[in-house]
Structure formats: C-alpha cells, structure tokens
Design an enzyme around this catalytic site. Sequence first.
Site, PDB file in Angstrom:
ATOM      1  N   TRP A 139       0.819  -1.213   0.000  1.00  0.00           N
ATOM      2  CA  TRP A 139       0.000   0.000   0.000  1.00  0.00           C
ATOM      3  C   TRP A 139       0.850   1.258   0.000  1.00  0.00           C
ATOM      4  O   TRP A 139       1.885   1.324   0.662  1.00  0.00           O
ATOM      5  CB  TRP A 139      -0.897  -0.009   1.228  1.00  0.00           C
ATOM      6  CG  TRP A 139      -1.660   1.268   1.456  1.00  0.00           C
ATOM      7  CD1 TRP A 139      -1.287   2.319   2.240  1.00  0.00           C
ATOM      8  CD2 TRP A 139      -2.926   1.619   0.898  1.00  0.00           C
ATOM      9  NE1 TRP A 139      -2.238   3.311   2.196  1.00  0.00           N
ATOM     10  CE2 TRP A 139      -3.267   2.906   1.385  1.00  0.00           C
ATOM     11  CE3 TRP A 139      -3.807   0.970   0.040  1.00  0.00           C
ATOM     12  CZ2 TRP A 139      -4.456   3.560   1.042  1.00  0.00           C
ATOM     13  CZ3 TRP A 139      -4.988   1.612  -0.306  1.00  0.00           C
ATOM     14  CH2 TRP A 139      -5.299   2.892   0.192  1.00  0.00           C
ATOM     15  N   ASN A 148       0.156   5.652   0.345  1.00  0.00           N
ATOM     16  CA  ASN A 148      -0.643   6.867   0.296  1.00  0.00           C
ATOM     17  C   ASN A 148       0.253   8.087   0.437  1.00  0.00           C
ATOM     18  O   ASN A 148       1.192   8.230  -0.362  1.00  0.00           O
ATOM     19  CB  ASN A 148      -1.858   6.838   1.247  1.00  0.00           C
ATOM     20  CG  ASN A 148      -1.573   6.671   2.711  1.00  0.00           C
ATOM     21  OD1 ASN A 148      -1.335   5.556   3.184  1.00  0.00           O
ATOM     22  ND2 ASN A 148      -1.650   7.755   3.458  1.00  0.00           N
ATOM     23  N   ASP A 149       0.053   8.987   1.349  1.00  0.00           N
ATOM     24  CA  ASP A 149       0.648  10.324   1.335  1.00  0.00           C
ATOM     25  C   ASP A 149       2.124  10.394   0.953  1.00  0.00           C
ATOM     26  O   ASP A 149       2.945   9.640   1.490  1.00  0.00           O
ATOM     27  CB  ASP A 149       0.543  10.959   2.726  1.00  0.00           C
ATOM     28  CG  ASP A 149      -0.860  11.005   3.263  1.00  0.00           C
ATOM     29  OD1 ASP A 149      -1.771  10.499   2.608  1.00  0.00           O
ATOM     30  OD2 ASP A 149      -1.043  11.556   4.362  1.00  0.00           O
ATOM     31  N   TRP A 177      -4.587  -0.278   3.515  1.00  0.00           N
ATOM     32  CA  TRP A 177      -4.060   0.496   4.636  1.00  0.00           C
ATOM     33  C   TRP A 177      -3.859  -0.406   5.838  1.00  0.00           C
ATOM     34  O   TRP A 177      -4.726  -1.225   6.184  1.00  0.00           O
ATOM     35  CB  TRP A 177      -5.024   1.630   4.971  1.00  0.00           C
ATOM     36  CG  TRP A 177      -4.418   2.696   5.846  1.00  0.00           C
ATOM     37  CD1 TRP A 177      -3.760   3.813   5.447  1.00  0.00           C
ATOM     38  CD2 TRP A 177      -4.429   2.721   7.277  1.00  0.00           C
ATOM     39  NE1 TRP A 177      -3.353   4.547   6.548  1.00  0.00           N
ATOM     40  CE2 TRP A 177      -3.749   3.894   7.681  1.00  0.00           C
ATOM     41  CE3 TRP A 177      -4.936   1.878   8.263  1.00  0.00           C
ATOM     42  CZ2 TRP A 177      -3.571   4.244   9.027  1.00  0.00           C
ATOM     43  CZ3 TRP A 177      -4.754   2.205   9.604  1.00  0.00           C
ATOM     44  CH2 TRP A 177      -4.088   3.377   9.973  1.00  0.00           C
ATOM     45  N   GLU A 180      -5.245  18.115   7.194  1.00  0.00           N
ATOM     46  CA  GLU A 180      -4.102  17.212   7.132  1.00  0.00           C
ATOM     47  C   GLU A 180      -3.008  17.794   6.240  1.00  0.00           C
ATOM     48  O   GLU A 180      -3.248  18.655   5.397  1.00  0.00           O
ATOM     49  CB  GLU A 180      -4.529  15.844   6.581  1.00  0.00           C
ATOM     50  CG  GLU A 180      -5.466  15.085   7.508  1.00  0.00           C
ATOM     51  CD  GLU A 180      -5.606  13.632   7.111  1.00  0.00           C
ATOM     52  OE1 GLU A 180      -5.376  12.775   7.973  1.00  0.00           O
ATOM     53  OE2 GLU A 180      -5.942  13.350   5.950  1.00  0.00           O
ATOM     54  N   PHE A 216       3.264   7.875  10.755  1.00  0.00           N
ATOM     55  CA  PHE A 216       2.394   8.689   9.906  1.00  0.00           C
ATOM     56  C   PHE A 216       3.223   9.732   9.148  1.00  0.00           C
ATOM     57  O   PHE A 216       4.446   9.737   9.203  1.00  0.00           O
ATOM     58  CB  PHE A 216       1.297   9.342  10.738  1.00  0.00           C
ATOM     59  CG  PHE A 216       0.116   8.442  11.028  1.00  0.00           C
ATOM     60  CD1 PHE A 216       0.178   7.073  10.817  1.00  0.00           C
ATOM     61  CD2 PHE A 216      -1.069   8.971  11.515  1.00  0.00           C
ATOM     62  CE1 PHE A 216      -0.904   6.243  11.074  1.00  0.00           C
ATOM     63  CE2 PHE A 216      -2.162   8.148  11.790  1.00  0.00           C
ATOM     64  CZ  PHE A 216      -2.081   6.785  11.572  1.00  0.00           C
ATOM     65  N   ASP A 252       1.381  15.126  10.772  1.00  0.00           N
ATOM     66  CA  ASP A 252       1.845  15.556   9.446  1.00  0.00           C
ATOM     67  C   ASP A 252       2.719  16.811   9.504  1.00  0.00           C
ATOM     68  O   ASP A 252       2.429  17.833   8.869  1.00  0.00           O
ATOM     69  CB  ASP A 252       0.666  15.797   8.495  1.00  0.00           C
ATOM     70  CG  ASP A 252      -0.333  14.666   8.473  1.00  0.00           C
ATOM     71  OD1 ASP A 252       0.067  13.537   8.808  1.00  0.00           O
ATOM     72  OD2 ASP A 252      -1.511  14.905   8.140  1.00  0.00           O
ATOM     73  N   GLN A 254       3.675   6.968   2.895  1.00  0.00           N
ATOM     74  CA  GLN A 254       2.955   6.095   3.793  1.00  0.00           C
ATOM     75  C   GLN A 254       2.848   4.713   3.143  1.00  0.00           C
ATOM     76  O   GLN A 254       2.362   4.584   2.015  1.00  0.00           O
ATOM     77  CB  GLN A 254       1.568   6.659   4.054  1.00  0.00           C
ATOM     78  CG  GLN A 254       1.580   7.957   4.842  1.00  0.00           C
ATOM     79  CD  GLN A 254       1.962   7.714   6.292  1.00  0.00           C
ATOM     80  OE1 GLN A 254       1.124   7.388   7.116  1.00  0.00           O
ATOM     81  NE2 GLN A 254       3.232   7.860   6.599  1.00  0.00           N
ATOM     82  N   TRP A 273      -9.392   8.619  -0.716  1.00  0.00           N
ATOM     83  CA  TRP A 273      -9.900   7.697   0.290  1.00  0.00           C
ATOM     84  C   TRP A 273     -11.315   7.230  -0.049  1.00  0.00           C
ATOM     85  O   TRP A 273     -12.088   7.933  -0.687  1.00  0.00           O
ATOM     86  CB  TRP A 273      -9.893   8.370   1.661  1.00  0.00           C
ATOM     87  CG  TRP A 273      -8.518   8.630   2.192  1.00  0.00           C
ATOM     88  CD1 TRP A 273      -7.895   9.825   2.338  1.00  0.00           C
ATOM     89  CD2 TRP A 273      -7.586   7.639   2.648  1.00  0.00           C
ATOM     90  NE1 TRP A 273      -6.631   9.661   2.853  1.00  0.00           N
ATOM     91  CE2 TRP A 273      -6.421   8.328   3.057  1.00  0.00           C
ATOM     92  CE3 TRP A 273      -7.623   6.245   2.749  1.00  0.00           C
ATOM     93  CZ2 TRP A 273      -5.299   7.668   3.564  1.00  0.00           C
ATOM     94  CZ3 TRP A 273      -6.505   5.590   3.254  1.00  0.00           C
ATOM     95  CH2 TRP A 273      -5.375   6.291   3.651  1.00  0.00           C
TER      96      TRP A 273
END
Length: 503
Positions: free
Chosen positions: A45, A47-48, A72, A220, A107, A165, A64, A303
């Site tokens: 996975w 993400n960010d 996730w 975020e 994170f 973050d 991430q 998401w």
Amino acid sequence: MSWSKHVAFIGLLLLALLLGASKSQPTKAPYSWYPKYHLASVKGWMNDPNGLIYHKGYYHAFWQHYPDAPSWGLMHWGHARSRDMLNWEHLPIALAPSLPDDIDGIFSGSAIVKNDKLHLVYTGVSLGNKRQRQMLAVSDSEEDDRFRKLGTVIVRNGSELNFRDPKVWQEADGTYWVIVGTQTPDGRGEVLLYNSTDLMSWTYDRVLARSEKKYGFMWECPDMISLNGKRLLLVNPQGMEPAGYDYQNLYQTGYFVGEWHPGSDYKIEREFREIDHGHDFYAAQTFLAADGRRILIGWLDMWESEFAEKREGWAGQFSLPRELTLNDAGDLEIRPIREVKEARKKRKAATLESSEPAKLSEQADAAGERVFLSGEQLNRNEIVVDFNLKETTCEEFGIQLKGNDEQFEGVKIYVDREKSRLFLERFYPKYNIERSSRSVPIDLSKPELSLDIFIDSSSIEVFVNDGQAVMSSRIYPNEDQRQFSMYGTKGSLILKEFNVYDL
C-alpha cells in the site's frame, strides 16, 4: 488549404497510423495497471507523499506504506530516489514502527537537511492510534538509505489525537519552523506553528490558521511555501461540502494566499481554492528542485474509493511532479515538470506536420463522429493538443480513451460549449467505478484551448492552458480500451496543433 485537402490529409494520417499499428508485435503481454513513469510501491500500500527533498544529487521521496498487503495497515515509510523525478530507484523501507511513541504507525511528515545530513520529521502513533507525537530521525549512511531514530521532539498540550503531518523548513536567519495539522475541540481544522534552533527542542509559537466551518473538520498535511513575494498555506481539509462544481471529492487539497513573517500571525488575502480538479488528488507536499523551482507531488488517489489494482498486489501512486508559480493576480499556476520534455519521443504518425489547422469534419452528425488517432495501446504517453476555438463550432468536442464499441466505457475529456466548461469523465463499471465527471471553467472567447495530457497505465492528468488548471484521475482500461480518439458533435472541429509522445 481547402476542405477536400483537409480530408485527404486526415486520410493520410489515419493510413500512416494503421500502417504503424500493423508493425507492432503480434502478441502482447497481459495489461497491467502498474505505472510506467509515476512512482508507486513495488508491492503493498502507498498513500501520502512524505519527506520530498533534493539532496546529494538525488530527489528523495518517502510515502505512507504498508508492505504486507495492498490496503491500509500498520504504516511504515517507503523510500525511493531519482535523478530526474521520472525514473525512480526503490530503496529499503526507511522507517518502521519500533519505539513506544511510534509502535502503532509511522504517519506523514517531511525532510530537511542539517549539517549535510538528511533529517526526517514524522508523526509517531501509539496507544491504538489515540496518541500522535512528532518525532525525528537522521540519515545513518552516505547513501541516505538507512535512518536512525532520535525520538520524540514535540508533544502537544491537551489532546494528542489528530495531531499529525509535520512540515519543516528553515528561515534565512537559521531558525527552523514546523507546522502541524490538527483539529479544534469543536471540530474545525487547524494548523499549529512551532520553532527550533536545533530540530530537537521545539517551542510552541501560535495557531497559524484555523478553519471556518465551511473548510472542514480536520486539516491534514499542511505546507507553507513562498512564491512571488507571498506565503501560500497548503492544507488538505476533511469534511468540506460540495459547492456547485467545486469540492466534489471526499477530501480536498487546496491553498490560501497571504503574508507571514516570523513572530507574526498569518494574514490570509485570498480564500481557499482547490489545486487539482480531478477525481484523485490528495495529501500534496512541495519541495525545492535543484535549481530552485517549487515542485508539488500529490497522492493520485482518494480515500474510500475503488483500488482495482489491488488484484495485482499493490495500491496507490504519486502524481506527476508539477512546477508551481504564482502570478500577479494571486493565482497558482501549475505545469508539468520541464524534465518531461527531455523524456519525449515523438510519434511521427500521430503528428500534424501541416502549417495549417486540420479539420476533423465539416459536419459531424448529431451522434458524433470519431477519428482514431492511434491503433495501438496508449499507456505511457503525453498528448499535446491545441483546439482552434475561433473556427470550431461543435456543441461538444473532445478526446477519448476507450474501445471500439459504440457504448462509452473509459475516459474522455471534452468541452461543453453551453456550460463553458472542460470535463474529465470516466466510467469503469467492471471495477465499481460509476460514471462521473470533474470539470473546470474555460473561456470560449479565447482563440484556442491548449491541453497537455499525460496517460500512464492507470492514470490520466490534464493540464489546461499552460498553468490555468489541472485535473488528475485514476483510470482502469483493459487491454482493448486504450485506443485514443477525437470526436465532435454538430459542427466542425478545428485543430491548431496535435502531437503524441512516448515517455
């Protein structure tokens, strides 16, 4: 050139394309949605974007990452590096849960260089995701492929939930600053500001910005950048309601324009505006290129949406890096990085060589008429097309990536003359992606409409009028749904320029 010559020209163009297609290999490997020139995890996975930075000749990107499944999970930081932001070398996982304050996940965060060493500032999660603290790690190798954790550096007074973050930078006087996204007790997004002289000991400064109710319940991945004498605050609000054609996604990415100096409040001069108007763009982060350009990369996903690529063992990818500038009117202009021009290989058969515009049709019927521009799959391409708006009379016109069947299943970019908008529409019912569109306004009184379109295995990004707007979306074409065509309804469609490049 007369209309008959236009038609002859288009005929020659199509013949050349068909001949080119016939020379392709008779058998092709099964299609895959894994990107050719966008960064994605090899497995698991993503993400960010995290820790985007240039250091010692390389662009570094972290993200991430859950390495054990394409969904996730327990967050780590993946890591890759590149010389040109297009070709990426994957490195070992940079950060994994191991300390009491990050045992439940690593994170998002950012990177900065201190004493010629790469430092990572990130959010550590513990107590079952109920405690979020800001932590620090430093490069432990010359290759910047191993990192040593230095522990917790910022603890929030009060609730430690939804405090994450960190984005770090250094001012001209040498002071380090960091902003952290959070949430107020009454459910509004907020950005907190801290400063330090050594990255280890941090002092709370103030609330840098706080949401009105219309701007969401949580902010975020904040970012503060300087462009054209202004300070832009980038935030990713959760919980904004749609407003007309705007804010159509579950969560948003956008920016405020204002002024800020160390020791003062942030003064907002231009209210929040979206950065990308497609289906899939979130958690964007910026950094400086080697030559000082401000570059932005976002997560080219959203998401609570479908990730059809999970069946291939991976999920998530980054957007094409974009160059940011701020014009004198206070509008952010967004363009693809100039490195793509060096990566182009022109498809001669799909190029208009005539000095005069080409006419698609003198009079398309009400159902529309399509001219196919390639008989081959397009899955690592850039298409540059300029529509002549002065002479084009179609009620609707645009381009498609789909199969040969009459029913629409795929993606198309088109102008609706009545609405004066450019739409990006997609439809992949096999993968539970319902028919929907995103759009930006366009001025049809202008002489032309310029589109710079990037197609990868499972994404499309449309840059409009050299910086005016961009729309980014995931796409899931099967092997027979990658044929690119142009169409117009009820009128003439005139092209000023058309080029197709392999990347």
